[in-house]
Design a protein around this motif. Structure first.
Motif, mmCIF file in Angstrom:
data_model
loop_
_atom_site.group_PDB
_atom_site.id
_atom_site.type_symbol
_atom_site.label_atom_id
_atom_site.label_comp_id
_atom_site.label_asym_id
_atom_site.label_seq_id
_atom_site.Cartn_x
_atom_site.Cartn_y
_atom_site.Cartn_z
ATOM 1 N N GLU A 167 0.778 -1.018 -0.602
ATOM 2 C CA GLU A 167 0.194 -0.187 0.168
ATOM 3 C C GLU A 167 1.205 0.656 0.016
ATOM 4 O O GLU A 167 0.531 2.686 -0.967
ATOM 5 C CB GLU A 167 -1.347 -0.212 1.233
ATOM 6 N N PRO A 168 2.046 1.505 0.802
ATOM 7 C CA PRO A 168 3.089 2.609 0.801
ATOM 8 C C PRO A 168 3.239 2.986 -0.551
ATOM 9 O O PRO A 168 4.578 4.101 -0.638
ATOM 10 C CB PRO A 168 3.801 2.155 1.886
ATOM 11 N N PHE A 169 3.313 1.710 -1.154
ATOM 12 C CA PHE A 169 4.320 2.260 -2.969
ATOM 13 C C PHE A 169 3.715 2.677 -3.991
ATOM 14 O O PHE A 169 3.651 2.343 -5.042
ATOM 15 C CB PHE A 169 5.027 0.997 -3.083
ATOM 16 N N LYS A 170 1.972 3.084 -3.683
ATOM 17 C CA LYS A 170 1.128 3.250 -4.902
ATOM 18 C C LYS A 170 1.370 4.169 -5.170
ATOM 19 O O LYS A 170 1.985 5.686 -4.401
ATOM 20 C CB LYS A 170 -0.233 3.922 -4.104
ATOM 21 N N VAL A 171 1.384 4.213 -6.200
ATOM 22 C CA VAL A 171 1.980 5.072 -7.904
ATOM 23 C C VAL A 171 0.821 5.726 -8.162
ATOM 24 O O VAL A 171 0.009 5.044 -8.618
ATOM 25 C CB VAL A 171 3.485 5.378 -8.550
ATOM 26 N N ALA A 172 0.815 6.901 -8.790
ATOM 27 C CA ALA A 172 -0.042 7.125 -10.675
ATOM 28 C C ALA A 172 0.281 6.151 -11.581
ATOM 29 O O ALA A 172 1.854 6.260 -11.698
ATOM 30 C CB ALA A 172 0.148 8.875 -10.768
ATOM 31 N N GLY A 173 -0.293 5.864 -12.323
ATOM 32 C CA GLY A 173 0.215 5.130 -13.525
ATOM 33 C C GLY A 173 -0.104 5.880 -14.885
ATOM 34 O O GLY A 173 -0.111 7.586 -14.662
ATOM 35 N N PRO A 174 0.367 5.324 -15.803
ATOM 36 C CA PRO A 174 0.131 6.302 -17.205
ATOM 37 C C PRO A 174 -0.622 6.772 -17.601
ATOM 38 O O PRO A 174 -1.721 6.542 -17.558
ATOM 39 C CB PRO A 174 1.024 5.426 -18.147
ATOM 40 N N GLU A 175 -0.933 7.762 -18.653
ATOM 41 C CA GLU A 175 -1.947 8.378 -18.895
ATOM 42 C C GLU A 175 -2.632 7.770 -20.059
ATOM 43 O O GLU A 175 -1.991 7.291 -20.761
ATOM 44 C CB GLU A 175 -1.486 9.942 -19.410
ATOM 45 N N GLN A 176 -3.923 7.127 -19.499
ATOM 46 C CA GLN A 176 -4.895 6.237 -20.906
ATOM 47 C C GLN A 176 -5.630 6.992 -21.786
ATOM 48 O O GLN A 176 -6.696 7.475 -21.709
ATOM 49 C CB GLN A 176 -5.914 5.173 -19.745
ATOM 50 N N ILE A 177 -5.077 7.009 -23.070
ATOM 51 C CA ILE A 177 -5.561 7.919 -24.340
ATOM 52 C C ILE A 177 -5.780 6.713 -25.188
ATOM 53 O O ILE A 177 -4.918 6.021 -25.334
ATOM 54 C CB ILE A 177 -4.712 9.167 -24.317
ATOM 55 N N PRO A 178 -6.641 6.954 -25.704
ATOM 56 C CA PRO A 178 -8.301 7.609 -25.531
ATOM 57 C C PRO A 178 -8.851 7.473 -24.187
ATOM 58 O O PRO A 178 -8.219 6.213 -23.529
ATOM 59 C CB PRO A 178 -9.644 6.963 -26.310
ATOM 60 N N GLU A 179 -9.858 7.451 -23.717
ATOM 61 C CA GLU A 179 -10.613 7.259 -22.340
ATOM 62 C C GLU A 179 -10.791 6.374 -22.712
ATOM 63 O O GLU A 179 -11.413 5.119 -23.697
ATOM 64 C CB GLU A 179 -12.305 8.565 -21.966
ATOM 65 N N VAL A 180 -11.094 4.780 -21.891
ATOM 66 C CA VAL A 180 -11.774 4.298 -21.154
ATOM 67 C C VAL A 180 -12.596 4.154 -21.002
ATOM 68 O O VAL A 180 -13.883 5.209 -21.240
ATOM 69 C CB VAL A 180 -10.989 3.283 -20.163
ATOM 70 N N LEU A 181 -13.669 2.546 -21.523
ATOM 71 C CA LEU A 181 -15.051 2.341 -21.117
ATOM 72 C C LEU A 181 -15.287 2.922 -20.107
ATOM 73 O O LEU A 181 -14.507 2.615 -19.088
ATOM 74 C CB LEU A 181 -16.050 1.539 -21.731
ATOM 75 N N PRO A 182 -16.658 3.291 -19.326
ATOM 76 C CA PRO A 182 -17.100 3.995 -18.100
ATOM 77 C C PRO A 182 -16.488 2.561 -17.155
ATOM 78 O O PRO A 182 -16.305 2.878 -15.609
ATOM 79 C CB PRO A 182 -18.172 3.969 -17.755
ATOM 80 N N TYR A 183 -16.559 1.244 -17.364
ATOM 81 C CA TYR A 183 -16.549 0.323 -16.619
ATOM 82 C C TYR A 183 -14.781 0.293 -16.117
ATOM 83 O O TYR A 183 -14.756 -1.064 -15.550
ATOM 84 C CB TYR A 183 -17.348 -1.435 -16.946
#
Length: 415
Positions: A269-285
């Motif tokens: 848990e302490p090592f969580k980071v942001a992931g890469p930007e996902q383009i195009p936007e993913v579907l809502p689910y």
């Protein structure tokens, strides 16, 4: 937990710090296979520890610690398993712990044999590194259009073979299969000449669902118990011939190797980071909020027989385009049920630089650029009697949580 001191001697830079507390199955000449946790160079025998009453405040049967797999323990749910982990941390930092009264509760890791930590009923392998997928697409398709049209819309995966998953230090044999030469019309049968490692991580399902149920991205990590290092062996020449139209088969199912200690999601848990930007936007689910990637440094080394190991790759799990929550949500969006102990592979983990690629296919660029080892020999793929060693750990604010290693020797074909 805050910075604290453990009364067990833990070597500096040990993967198995007080902040870790990973679970595994071990045995010795005096101990039948059972549940233990790694701490420094020791293993805390949870059968013996439970007999001292340290888990008396919890309502569960400690007979689960005598099992040959972790499945029954994991199935108790995080309301129990997380508390077991916390109690162990408290006892190992309590100078008056009852564990100090009986040295037999600890076993030196050097005298222990590690076993496959879970019974794996089902195994799925994803293909979630954009760097890896781009490299492969550049090599074999169109450098200007390397990704297939669906890649940025779904976490691509396939169902693998659970029966051939083995634990670290179990050697595997070079596979036989059909291959076809570049200018040939007909295939031939023989040993694979392009056996490769794939640097991956895998997560272990900790909570079952029923047929028809789906898992939401928001709470997907509630269904994940922990993670291991994963070497998803591949025979690239067999794969090239067989993968159309249904994808990987014999090129992948001859063996996959995992590290023996499962590092819990709580430890990571302490090592969580942001992931890469996902383009195009993913579907809502597949939409998510917050930090869902993990900063886990990864390394691969090749050790020739009777030789010195050479580090050939330094990568990181944080590069993954599709995170675990998205993978699990997609896996179950059609009602596919999951069970405790099921294993989900990340797919090959490659970084942005050439020395961070997660396979020999990429490192040698399909065999065109051999790698030189410390003994002067060269490799385009893995040679007979080479040992592949993968390691991984997280480190932040003086706290280190590691996975140990998964080490596997490639033997010649089995006669």
């Amino acid at each position: 937990m805050t910075n604290t001191t453990c009364w067990i001697d833990i070597p500096q830079n040990s993967d198995f710090s007080i902040y870790n507390i990973p679970f595994g199955i071990f045995s010795t000449t005096l101990h039948t296979p059972r549940v233990g946790i790694a701490i420094g160079n020791q293993i805390l025998d949870l059968v013996a520890a439970s007999e001292l009453g340290i888990f008396s405040s919890l309502d569960f049967s400690t007979h689960v610690f005598s099992s040959t797999t972790l499945n029954s323990f994991i199935a108790l749910g995080k309301e129990i398993t997380s508390k077991v982990r916390t109690i162990i941390q408290e006892e190992l930092t309590n100078a008056d712990s009852v564990l100090k009264t009986d040295s037999s509760v600890f076993v030196n890791q050097k005298v222990a044999q590690m076993h496959l930590p879970v019974f794996v009923g089902d195994y799925t392998d994803f293909y979630s590194s954009i760097e890896h997928a781009t490299n492969v697409g550049t090599m074999f398709r169109d450098p200007n259009n390397a990704l297939l049209p669906n890649w940025k819309h779904i976490p691509v995966g396939y169902h693998g073979r659970a029966s051939s998953i083995v634990v670290s230090n179990v050697n595997v044999h070079r596979p036989m299969g059909q291959t076809i030469a570049p200018d040939a019309i007909e295939p031939t049968y023989g040993p694979s000449k392009r056996v490769d490692f794939e640097l991956e991580m895998a997560y272990i399902i900790g909570k079952k669902t029923n047929l028809g149920d789906t898992v939401n991205v928001a709470n997907a990590e509630e269904y994940i118990f922990g993670k291991v290092l994963f070497n998803d062996w591949s025979a690239r020449d067999i794969q090239k011939w067989e993968y159309v139209p249904l994808g990987p088969f014999l090129a992948k199912n001859f063996a996959s190797s995992i590290s023996p200690w499962i590092v819990t999601m709580e430890a990571l848990e302490p090592f969580k980071v942001a992931g890469p930007e996902q383009i195009p936007e993913v579907l809502p689910y597949l939409e998510y909020t917050g930090e869902r990637n993990y900063d886990i440094g990864l390394q691969v080394a090749i050790k020739p027989e009777n030789g010195e190991e050479t580090v050939v790759s330094n990568s990181n799990f944080k590069y993954m385009y599709w995170n675990m929550a998205q993978q699990l949500a997609h896996h179950t969006m059609n009602g596919c049920n999951i069970n405790v102990g099921d294993m989900m592979g990340s797919g090959t983990i490659s970084g942005k630089s050439k020395d961070s690629y997660g396979s020999m296919l990429e490192l040698s660029w399909a065999g065109k650029k051999p790698l030189k080892l410390k003994d002067g020999s060269e490799r385009t793929f893995i040679a007979d009697n080479d040992t592949v060693i993968m390691r991984g750990f997280c480190e932040k604010d003086g706290k280190r949580v590691g996975f140990g290693e998964v080490k596997t020797k490639l033997l010649p074909i089995k006669k």
